[in-house]
Design an enzyme around this catalytic site. Structure first.
Site, PDB file in Angstrom:
ATOM      1  N   HIS A   1       0.809  -1.218   0.000  1.00 27.26           N
ATOM      2  CA  HIS A   1       0.000   0.000   0.000  1.00 27.26           C
ATOM      3  C   HIS A   1       0.843   1.270   0.000  1.00 27.26           C
ATOM      4  O   HIS A   1       0.338   2.340  -0.362  1.00 27.26           O
ATOM      5  CB  HIS A   1      -0.938   0.009   1.213  1.00 27.26           C
ATOM      6  CG  HIS A   1      -2.141  -0.869   1.043  1.00 27.26           C
ATOM      7  ND1 HIS A   1      -2.182  -2.169   1.476  1.00 27.26           N
ATOM      8  CD2 HIS A   1      -3.358  -0.637   0.479  1.00 27.26           C
ATOM      9  CE1 HIS A   1      -3.365  -2.694   1.190  1.00 27.26           C
ATOM     10  NE2 HIS A   1      -4.095  -1.790   0.586  1.00 27.26           N
ATOM     11  N   GLY A   2       2.073   1.213   0.433  1.00 26.81           N
ATOM     12  CA  GLY A   2       2.889   2.421   0.450  1.00 26.81           C
ATOM     13  C   GLY A   2       4.258   2.165   1.052  1.00 26.81           C
ATOM     14  O   GLY A   2       4.524   1.106   1.641  1.00 26.81           O
TER      15      GLY A   2
END
Length: 540
Positions: free
Chosen positions: A350-351
């Protein structure tokens, strides 16, 4: 290009559909090629330079699929080509998504550049939209090639599978078997009024969620997470709940729009969002939230590692399966380790920030506890009958409501790390929520204060309680109403059929009444198109 942009709704979508079905009446292959060109145009509208990246990624992965399929199953050469392809795909993903953050960590640790330089450098890195989604889609395809699941070698079908614009930017993560078989059928390219009616209904519902609900409450979440260290208890809870509602309706809206758009082109998508806040456990939550990601992670990360661990335990004479879960060591090895590995990688997907890893590990912990609880319940002896009798005294609905609330609170804690700018900000938000900075007054005027009339007093109270009212209304929608998939029942465009459709009296069906309602809702949404607000999952 965004689904909620004026140019998409008034120009791109009508032209794409018209060309698709006009060509489809003569040649399905021509319609397929038209859709590929439209999808490239859709992707390049935001930043044309990244069309080359998408093109090279597709060409490379299709070439690698040929190399994999050209070698015998189980051969060393086949595994070598697969490993090479995956390494290249992941290297591209790291280059665009994680390199700047990794450089920032190294530079900050070595103290060789000013901190401001790191921030500027990270801002200058443009992240290609959907790079995680089209990369993971193609890695899954290569893994299926290696497993012998892929049989066809159709370059146009592969391009259409990867670039089909309803899923290109933010999912769902599709499986080639469920999509390429649909693209190969000639009837997919024939115009049917039912497809347009169902698709437009689903799309409009999703657009309304995005514009009328998610975007409306977003400013409260943005304001709170901009300065979490300043929030007291009520404000911290308000910001956190506002973000949960924003993310829920933003992602739910996007999923509905993607499914509706696919149906307009005669294609069914798998269900990707199914009322996750109604889940009674964190396991069920992940079976309802980003469902295609859960399927992908389970198939390609969790199961391979769990099977390898179980084979190793069998070789050493140790227990496996449910028998292994009865001991702490066996449960840790066969359940907790694969879960931590899978969800940790899901968080990093996700990041690049540490907060995303914490988000993943939090969910891994929740899932492990949930699995442990289920294993303990399954292993309880009949002598535990008194405990079961006590539990049975509580009404079933009340127990379910308590489970839903507990699951929601667990997801809420994880969402704080998902949204915060860093781990420190997330901890500051949590500190405010537990009251470490005190509880602010409501700010309501006293009844009849300074000659204030009842109407004026009510107006002030409602004005100062607007966020709370919005949150209550949205939670009522989330918990008390059927989702769009259920509301449409047998007409839902999802590949899966609704298990508990809405009552036929209130459910959707092709009719003049519902057509007027949907068109009216669409017009209301069009009136709200004052700007293009990106979907939250576009940044992943």
């Amino acid at each position: 290009m965004l689904f909620n942009s004026f140019i998409f709704l008034t120009l791109f979508l009508p032209v794409s559909i018209a060309g698709y079905y006009l060509l489809g009446a003569r040649s399905p292959r021509a319609a397929s090629a038209w859709l590929c060109v439209a999808s490239f145009l859709f992707y390049g509208w935001w930043n044309p330079s990244f069309v080359l990246l998408l093109t090279l990624s597709i060409a490379f992965n299709f070439a690698m699929s040929w190399r994999i399929l050209s070698n015998p199953a189980g051969s060393r050469a086949r595994r070598a080509w697969l490993a090479f392809a995956i390494v290249v795909d992941l290297a591209v993903l790291v280059r665009y998504k994680y390199l700047a953050a990794l450089m920032g960590v190294v530079v900050s640790a070595a103290d060789i550049m000013p901190a401001g330089w790191v921030a500027v450098a990270m801002e200058d890195v443009a992240l290609p939209l959907g790079v995680s989604f089209f990369t993971f889609t193609q890695i899954g395809y290569l893994l299926d090639c290696n497993a012998g699941i892929v049989k066809e070698r159709d370059p146009l079908g592969f391009i259409q599978f990867v670039t089909f614009f309803p899923h290109l930017i933010a999912g769902p993560i599709l499986h080639h078997k469920e999509m390429m078989t649909q693209f190969a059928r000639p009837e997919t390219y024939r115009l049917r009024a039912e497809n347009l009616s169902i698709g437009l209904t689903m799309f409009t519902c999703g657009l309304a969620k995005k514009l009328l609900l998610a975007d409306a409450i977003a400013p409260y979440a943005d304001h709170g997470f901009a300065a979490p260290h300043e929030l007291q208890m009520l404000s911290a809870w308000g910001a956190c709940l506002a973000y949960a509602m924003q993310l829920y309706f933003d992602f739910s809206g996007y999923s509905d729009m993607a499914m509706g758009l696919a149906k307009m082109f005669g294609v069914r998508f798998p269900l990707n969002f199914n009322s996750p806040f109604k889940a009674g456990s964190i396991i069920e939550f992940w079976q309802r939230w980003h469902m295609t990601l859960t399927r992908y992670l389970t198939s390609y990360l969790y199961y391979p590692l769990a099977m390898r661990i179980n084979r190793a335990r069998m070789a050493s004479g140790k227990s496996t399966g449910r028998l292994a879960q009865r001991s702490v060591g066996g449960f840790a090895a066969t359940v907790a380790v694969p879960t931590l590995y899978t969800m940790g990688l899901a968080g990093v997907w996700h990041g690049a920030g540490l907060q995303y890893l914490v988000y993943g590990l939090l969910h891994a912990t929740f899932l492990s506890v949930n699995h442990g609880w289920r294993a303990w319940q399954a292993a309880r002896a009949p002598s535990d009958a008194p405990l079961q009798a006590v539990q049975g005294m509580a009404p079933t609905r009340l127990r379910h409501a308590a489970n839903v609330l507990l699951t929601f609170l667990a997801a809420l804690v994880a969402f704080i790390f998902f949204r915060a700018h860093g781990v420190h900000d997330a901890l500051q938000m949590l500190a405010g929520m537990v009251g470490l900075r005190g509880i602010e007054p409501l700010g309501w005027p006293a009844w009849g204060e300074a000659g204030m009339s009842s109407l004026e007093w009510l107006r002030v109270v409602l004005g100062r309680s607007m966020l709370a009212l919005q949150i209550v209304a949205m939670l009522a929608i989330v918990w008390c109403l059927p989702n769009v998939h259920q509301w449409m029942g047998r007409f839902s465009p999802a590949l899966e059929r609704s298990a508990n459709a809405a009552a036929s009296r209130f459910g959707w069906r092709p009719s003049l009444r519902w057509s007027v309602v949907v068109i009216g809702l669409l017009l209301v949404c069009l009136a709200q198109l004052h700007g293009e607000v990106r979907f939250l999952y576009f940044q992943f």
